[in-house]
Scaffold this active site. Sequence first.
Site, mmCIF file in Angstrom:
data_model
loop_
_atom_site.group_PDB
_atom_site.id
_atom_site.type_symbol
_atom_site.label_atom_id
_atom_site.label_comp_id
_atom_site.label_asym_id
_atom_site.label_seq_id
_atom_site.Cartn_x
_atom_site.Cartn_y
_atom_site.Cartn_z
ATOM 1 N N GLU A 131 0.859 -1.200 0.000
ATOM 2 C CA GLU A 131 0.000 0.000 0.000
ATOM 3 C C GLU A 131 0.893 1.247 0.000
ATOM 4 O O GLU A 131 1.881 1.290 0.726
ATOM 5 C CB GLU A 131 -0.853 -0.031 1.283
ATOM 6 C CG GLU A 131 -1.713 1.185 1.535
ATOM 7 C CD GLU A 131 -2.381 1.128 2.931
ATOM 8 O OE1 GLU A 131 -1.801 0.538 3.867
ATOM 9 O OE2 GLU A 131 -3.480 1.681 3.060
ATOM 10 N N LYS A 186 -9.273 2.747 -2.183
ATOM 11 C CA LYS A 186 -9.586 2.162 -0.866
ATOM 12 C C LYS A 186 -10.890 2.695 -0.292
ATOM 13 O O LYS A 186 -11.133 3.910 -0.288
ATOM 14 C CB LYS A 186 -8.426 2.443 0.088
ATOM 15 C CG LYS A 186 -8.542 1.798 1.464
ATOM 16 C CD LYS A 186 -7.253 2.061 2.248
ATOM 17 C CE LYS A 186 -7.247 1.478 3.629
ATOM 18 N NZ LYS A 186 -5.958 1.699 4.316
ATOM 19 N N CYS A 190 -5.311 -2.866 2.287
ATOM 20 C CA CYS A 190 -5.084 -2.911 3.729
ATOM 21 C C CYS A 190 -6.342 -3.136 4.558
ATOM 22 O O CYS A 190 -6.853 -4.233 4.623
ATOM 23 C CB CYS A 190 -4.346 -1.649 4.174
ATOM 24 S SG CYS A 190 -3.652 -1.846 5.838
HETATM 25 N N1 CDV Z 1 -3.283 1.197 6.512
HETATM 26 C C1 CDV Z 1 -4.301 0.556 7.123
HETATM 27 O O1 CDV Z 1 -5.391 0.455 6.598
HETATM 28 N N2 CDV Z 1 -4.033 0.068 8.358
HETATM 29 C C2 CDV Z 1 -5.032 -0.600 9.165
HETATM 30 C C3 CDV Z 1 -4.797 -0.341 10.635
HETATM 31 C C4 CDV Z 1 -4.678 1.059 10.922
HETATM 32 C C5 CDV Z 1 -5.950 -0.901 11.442
HETATM 33 C C6 CDV Z 1 -5.059 -2.092 8.941
HETATM 34 O O2 CDV Z 1 -6.146 -2.626 8.777
HETATM 35 O O3 CDV Z 1 -4.039 -2.730 8.985
#
Ligand code: CDV
Length: 288
Positions: free
Chosen positions: A41, A122, A170
């Site tokens: 990411e 996202k 993510c």
């Molecule tokens: N970059 C992210 O989306 N991080 C989130 C954390 C912050 C909960 C993740 O789901 O890993």
Amino acid sequence: VAVAQSGPIPDAAPRAENVARLVAMLRRAAGGGADVVVFTECALSAFFPHWTLDHPASIDEYCERSMPNPDVEPLFAEAKRLGVGFCLGYAELAEDEPGHIRHYNTCVLVDGHGSVVGKYRKTHLPGYYVPDHDPAGHVYQNLEKRYFDVGDLGWQCFEAFGMRVGMMICNDRRWAEPWRVLGLQGAECVMLGYNTPTVGVTGVVTEPTHLGMFQNHLSMQAGAYQNSTWVCAAAKAGKEEGVYQMGGSCIIAPTGEIVAQATTGETQTLRRCIVLARLYYWCTVLTT
Ligand code: CDV
């Protein structure tokens, strides 16, 4: 497929240096026979939502206004030369309507000819503010809700590399909906990158540390199994600008089993030959 785990990227590192690191991993993956490489990411810079910037406008310097662009051209050119595609996460500055500037946490799927064949923005943006860092200077917050707009493209599958590829980014991986939406479109491989701190993923800095990696893999293994898809997940690892990031990049089979996993907290490339479910089916038909 190959998954390229990234070590920390210093905030001060020039963009050209960051791109050169990606090119080196692309070459390593190609040397091992990969057709496609998954990067993490926001792979072109340090993950700036982990810290507060003086003025929101200053995030523009972390953003790409087009993809490709002259800064990332070396990566596209090398991909084309090697005939290897990639999934690349980056911060995007978009002016989809004149005068309306938006910032997205984005990734693109690029084929072995260097053409963008898919794009995702996202949806699940984390946001929690922890103003008092501990005495060692560790940072525990994530301010994506402040810096990014919610993605507007939805989850789509793209035909590439002889399979149906879906993408998420993510935090999306922790929720059932992205997996299901891609699963219902027949996704055969889900690619994603992540920047996940080793502690404080809920904004609660006292949460047990072992839960972080467990929940990371649990979410993706469940998504793979319940939707019969491969998952290729690339992490940031190591201490980046005060934030310890967990790594744990992996390739997961449709059975839910992890078939390759990063073993270090540094830059690392994982490779696996992935066999599509429909190929299993075809073999069964042939042999019975
Ligand atoms: N970059 C992210 O989306 N991080 C989130 C954390 C912050 C909960 C993740 O789901 O890993």
